[in-house]
Design a protein around this motif. Sequence first.
Motif, PDB file in Angstrom:
ATOM      1  N   ILE A  49      10.029   5.067  10.935  1.00 27.73           N
ATOM      2  CA  ILE A  49      10.835   5.574   9.819  1.00 27.73           C
ATOM      3  C   ILE A  49      10.786   4.587   8.653  1.00 27.73           C
ATOM      4  CG2 ILE A  49      13.198   6.074   9.069  1.00 27.73           C
ATOM      5  CD1 ILE A  49      13.690   7.300  11.845  1.00 27.73           C
ATOM      6  N   GLU A  50      10.780   3.307   8.964  1.00 28.17           N
ATOM      7  CA  GLU A  50      10.636   2.275   7.927  1.00 28.17           C
ATOM      8  C   GLU A  50       9.294   2.426   7.196  1.00 28.17           C
ATOM      9  OE1 GLU A  50       9.573  -2.413   8.113  1.00 28.17           O
ATOM     10  OE2 GLU A  50      11.281  -1.779   9.327  1.00 28.17           O
ATOM     11  N   GLN A  51       8.280   2.886   7.911  1.00 31.08           N
ATOM     12  CA  GLN A  51       6.946   3.050   7.339  1.00 31.08           C
ATOM     13  C   GLN A  51       6.834   4.272   6.431  1.00 31.08           C
ATOM     14  OE1 GLN A  51       3.982   4.731   9.846  1.00 31.08           O
ATOM     15  NE2 GLN A  51       2.304   3.437   9.094  1.00 31.08           N
ATOM     16  N   LYS A  52       7.702   5.254   6.601  1.00 30.50           N
ATOM     17  CA  LYS A  52       7.545   6.547   5.927  1.00 30.50           C
ATOM     18  C   LYS A  52       7.361   6.461   4.405  1.00 30.50           C
ATOM     19  CE  LYS A  52       8.904  10.496   7.105  1.00 30.50           C
ATOM     20  NZ  LYS A  52       9.668  11.735   7.367  1.00 30.50           N
ATOM     21  N   PRO A  53       8.052   5.580   3.689  1.00 36.56           N
ATOM     22  CA  PRO A  53       7.817   5.510   2.244  1.00 36.56           C
ATOM     23  C   PRO A  53       6.382   5.110   1.879  1.00 36.56           C
ATOM     24  CG  PRO A  53       9.905   4.464   2.806  1.00 36.56           C
ATOM     25  CD  PRO A  53       9.191   4.732   4.093  1.00 36.56           C
ATOM     26  N   LEU A  54       5.667   4.518   2.813  1.00 39.60           N
ATOM     27  CA  LEU A  54       4.279   4.115   2.561  1.00 39.60           C
ATOM     28  C   LEU A  54       3.302   5.267   2.759  1.00 39.60           C
ATOM     29  CD1 LEU A  54       4.193   0.730   4.555  1.00 39.60           C
ATOM     30  CD2 LEU A  54       5.220   1.218   2.324  1.00 39.60           C
ATOM     31  N   ILE A  55       3.740   6.295   3.491  1.00 39.76           N
ATOM     32  CA  ILE A  55       2.857   7.383   3.908  1.00 39.76           C
ATOM     33  C   ILE A  55       2.662   8.403   2.789  1.00 39.76           C
ATOM     34  CG2 ILE A  55       2.546   9.294   5.520  1.00 39.76           C
ATOM     35  CD1 ILE A  55       2.192   6.651   6.876  1.00 39.76           C
ATOM     36  N   ARG A  56       1.413   8.599   2.404  1.00 37.63           N
ATOM     37  CA  ARG A  56       1.101   9.684   1.455  1.00 37.63           C
ATOM     38  C   ARG A  56       1.244  11.025   2.154  1.00 37.63           C
ATOM     39  NH1 ARG A  56       0.897  13.520  -0.717  1.00 37.63           N
ATOM     40  NH2 ARG A  56      -0.455  14.324  -2.365  1.00 37.63           N
ATOM     41  N   GLU A 106     -10.367  14.857   2.826  1.00 38.48           N
ATOM     42  CA  GLU A 106      -9.953  15.279   1.486  1.00 38.48           C
ATOM     43  C   GLU A 106      -9.003  14.267   0.846  1.00 38.48           C
ATOM     44  OE1 GLU A 106     -10.710  17.898  -0.609  1.00 38.48           O
ATOM     45  OE2 GLU A 106     -12.405  18.085   0.781  1.00 38.48           O
ATOM     46  N   LEU A 107      -8.102  13.699   1.639  1.00 38.01           N
ATOM     47  CA  LEU A 107      -7.170  12.706   1.103  1.00 38.01           C
ATOM     48  C   LEU A 107      -7.916  11.500   0.540  1.00 38.01           C
ATOM     49  CD1 LEU A 107      -4.368  12.825   3.834  1.00 38.01           C
ATOM     50  CD2 LEU A 107      -4.134  13.506   1.431  1.00 38.01           C
ATOM     51  N   TYR A 108      -8.955  11.063   1.255  1.00 40.61           N
ATOM     52  CA  TYR A 108      -9.768   9.960   0.741  1.00 40.61           C
ATOM     53  C   TYR A 108     -10.606  10.413  -0.454  1.00 40.61           C
ATOM     54  CZ  TYR A 108      -8.892   6.379   4.306  1.00 40.61           C
ATOM     55  OH  TYR A 108      -8.318   5.404   5.080  1.00 40.61           O
ATOM     56  N   ALA A 109     -11.216  11.588  -0.342  1.00 39.04           N
ATOM     57  CA  ALA A 109     -12.083  12.084  -1.416  1.00 39.04           C
ATOM     58  C   ALA A 109     -11.321  12.232  -2.724  1.00 39.04           C
ATOM     59  CB  ALA A 109     -12.706  13.416  -1.016  1.00 39.04           C
ATOM     60  N   ASN A 110     -10.051  12.616  -2.637  1.00 29.93           N
ATOM     61  CA  ASN A 110      -9.217  12.779  -3.826  1.00 29.93           C
ATOM     62  C   ASN A 110      -8.534  11.478  -4.240  1.00 29.93           C
ATOM     63  OD1 ASN A 110      -9.838  15.522  -3.903  1.00 29.93           O
ATOM     64  ND2 ASN A 110      -8.079  16.076  -2.631  1.00 29.93           N
ATOM     65  N   GLN A 111      -8.898  10.390  -3.557  1.00 29.49           N
ATOM     66  CA  GLN A 111      -8.382   9.049  -3.844  1.00 29.49           C
ATOM     67  C   GLN A 111      -6.869   8.963  -3.717  1.00 29.49           C
ATOM     68  OE1 GLN A 111     -10.484   6.564  -6.510  1.00 29.49           O
ATOM     69  NE2 GLN A 111     -11.816   8.193  -7.268  1.00 29.49           N
ATOM     70  N   GLU A 112      -6.326   9.765  -2.788  1.00 31.44           N
ATOM     71  CA  GLU A 112      -4.895   9.721  -2.504  1.00 31.44           C
ATOM     72  C   GLU A 112      -4.556   8.687  -1.437  1.00 31.44           C
ATOM     73  OE1 GLU A 112      -2.911  13.710  -2.302  1.00 31.44           O
ATOM     74  OE2 GLU A 112      -4.989  14.415  -2.331  1.00 31.44           O
ATOM     75  N   VAL A 113      -5.547   8.310  -0.637  1.00 33.26           N
ATOM     76  CA  VAL A 113      -5.325   7.410   0.499  1.00 33.26           C
ATOM     77  C   VAL A 113      -6.357   6.296   0.495  1.00 33.26           C
ATOM     78  CG1 VAL A 113      -5.517   7.295   3.020  1.00 33.26           C
ATOM     79  CG2 VAL A 113      -4.169   9.104   1.971  1.00 33.26           C
ATOM     80  N   TRP A 114      -5.904   5.094   0.824  1.00 35.74           N
ATOM     81  CA  TRP A 114      -6.801   3.943   0.918  1.00 35.74           C
ATOM     82  C   TRP A 114      -6.907   3.393   2.342  1.00 35.74           C
ATOM     83  CZ3 TRP A 114      -4.168   0.690  -3.517  1.00 35.74           C
ATOM     84  CH2 TRP A 114      -4.380   1.337  -4.755  1.00 35.74           C
ATOM     85  N   TYR A 161       0.827  -1.209   0.000  1.00 35.06           N
ATOM     86  CA  TYR A 161       0.000   0.000   0.000  1.00 35.06           C
ATOM     87  C   TYR A 161       0.863   1.262   0.000  1.00 35.06           C
ATOM     88  CZ  TYR A 161      -3.457  -3.499   1.143  1.00 35.06           C
ATOM     89  OH  TYR A 161      -4.261  -4.620   1.111  1.00 35.06           O
ATOM     90  N   LYS A 162       2.066   1.134  -0.551  1.00 32.85           N
ATOM     91  CA  LYS A 162       2.998   2.251  -0.589  1.00 32.85           C
ATOM     92  C   LYS A 162       2.361   3.483  -1.229  1.00 32.85           C
ATOM     93  CE  LYS A 162       7.617   3.557  -2.193  1.00 32.85           C
ATOM     94  NZ  LYS A 162       8.853   3.103  -2.898  1.00 32.85           N
ATOM     95  N   GLY A 163       2.449   4.603  -0.530  1.00 31.79           N
ATOM     96  CA  GLY A 163       1.909   5.861  -1.022  1.00 31.79           C
ATOM     97  C   GLY A 163       0.428   6.044  -0.825  1.00 31.79           C
ATOM     98  N   LYS A 164      -0.235   5.055  -0.209  1.00 32.84           N
ATOM     99  CA  LYS A 164      -1.685   5.115  -0.022  1.00 32.84           C
ATOM    100  C   LYS A 164      -2.091   5.037   1.444  1.00 32.84           C
ATOM    101  CE  LYS A 164      -2.821   5.414  -4.354  1.00 32.84           C
ATOM    102  NZ  LYS A 164      -3.498   6.637  -4.877  1.00 32.84           N
ATOM    103  N   VAL A 165      -1.140   5.234   2.338  1.00 34.25           N
ATOM    104  CA  VAL A 165      -1.385   5.159   3.773  1.00 34.25           C
ATOM    105  C   VAL A 165      -1.279   6.557   4.380  1.00 34.25           C
ATOM    106  CG1 VAL A 165      -0.580   4.186   5.976  1.00 34.25           C
ATOM    107  CG2 VAL A 165      -0.478   2.806   3.887  1.00 34.25           C
ATOM    108  N   SER A 166      -2.118   6.824   5.375  1.00 39.22           N
ATOM    109  CA  SER A 166      -2.018   8.084   6.106  1.00 39.22           C
ATOM    110  C   SER A 166      -2.108   7.802   7.604  1.00 39.22           C
ATOM    111  CB  SER A 166      -3.134   9.046   5.691  1.00 39.22           C
ATOM    112  OG  SER A 166      -2.950  10.324   6.267  1.00 39.22           O
ATOM    113  N   MET A 167      -1.312   8.515   8.365  1.00 40.29           N
ATOM    114  CA  MET A 167      -1.335   8.406   9.827  1.00 40.29           C
ATOM    115  C   MET A 167      -1.532   9.800  10.420  1.00 40.29           C
ATOM    116  SD  MET A 167      -0.623   5.258  11.203  1.00 40.29           S
ATOM    117  CE  MET A 167       0.525   5.338  12.580  1.00 40.29           C
ATOM    118  N   TRP A 168      -2.165   9.838  11.580  1.00 45.37           N
ATOM    119  CA  TRP A 168      -2.389  11.105  12.255  1.00 45.37           C
ATOM    120  C   TRP A 168      -1.055  11.709  12.674  1.00 45.37           C
ATOM    121  CZ3 TRP A 168      -5.013  11.612  17.722  1.00 45.37           C
ATOM    122  CH2 TRP A 168      -5.284  12.971  17.988  1.00 45.37           C
ATOM    123  N   ASP A 169      -0.891  12.985  12.417  1.00 45.95           N
ATOM    124  CA  ASP A 169       0.323  13.711  12.804  1.00 45.95           C
ATOM    125  C   ASP A 169       0.238  14.024  14.295  1.00 45.95           C
ATOM    126  OD1 ASP A 169       2.517  15.298  13.140  1.00 45.95           O
ATOM    127  OD2 ASP A 169       2.003  16.748  11.581  1.00 45.95           O
TER     128      ASP A 169
END
Length: 354
Positions: free
Chosen positions: A202-209, A220-228, A161-169
């Motif tokens: 840090i290992e996870q960071k490449p997966l984070i959009r 918005e990230l979901y609405a724009n289909q940037e995150v799954w 899921y690289k590039g399609k994950v989001s985590m709370w800041d």
Amino acid sequence: MKIAQTSARTLLAITTAISVALPAFANAAELNILTWEGYADASFISKFEAASGCKTNSTYVGSNDDFAPKLAAGGGVYDIIVPSIDTIGLMRQADFVDPIDTSKIEGWADVYPEFSAANDVAVDGETWSVPLVWGSISLMYRPDKVDPKPDSIGALFDPKYKGKVSMWDDKSSIYWAARLLGFENVYDLTDEQLATVQAKLIEQKPLIRKYWATAGELTELYANQEVWLSNTWTGLQSKEINNLKKGFEVVEFTPKEKAEGWMDSMQLVKGSPNVDCAYKFFSFMLSADGQCGIVGSTGYFPVNPKAVAGCLKGEEAEAKKVNNIEFVKSLVMWQMPARLDKYLEVWNAVKAAQ
């Protein structure tokens, strides 16, 4: 739960900032509130203003880590703040807030005692915050994109899921990684454990959009289909995303490592000249109009089950965990980390890593 102690270095940094820039206060009969999205919606706050004669102005935060810097820097005018249960102790220790006189609050006796007597809410015979609303932080995903159906925090760390994950800041990302790694006391990790958590994030960071900061940003990230796939404030963002009718839906789930639990409560900023309005606000938010209003605008759970008897019934009351305090006990409830400064150092290092 033990009462976590913040390091002297953290408190010194905060109190030094206070001495440099104390915030100015608003005029009487005007409340300035530092709170979360949905907590001051006009649909119910207008009722408070009409009944009390007190005007409200709300500023929103995206993380509990925002409260101390905003108060210390004097960047706004605040009478009431609404931090989570893992942050209210810091507000007291840093001398940002005054104790609460519960005898002035209507509905106080009807609040779940698990919240009104919780650590950091009640300390040495004094009360330091007024419980407002509670809930959990679960995981959320698009079932049309994420397969097989996830059941673990590990899905947030899956390379496919690289590039399609989001985590709370927020520093709570440390808790998620720690639980995935099997560490039990996620609020008092050793240096070695924190180093392992930092490496995992840090290992996870490449997966984070993107690390999301507000409910609206994740929507918005979901609405724009940037995150799954992401973590989420249970009940709020999923409702907003699905209401957009973008041709897909999102689903929430509780991972096998359990969901985190939180409770947000209101605190009186030290020296506020608007104490009368503040106590009227506390009482209103524990009333039927306040509790039904905030539950309706956010999807979160009420702290006063008696107040929502008229607006939440049957399946809806069951979904909002009314009189189901056992659900609270099933969660990994937030606490202030024993070494808050170290946790913030780790989280900032993760975000700065390339």
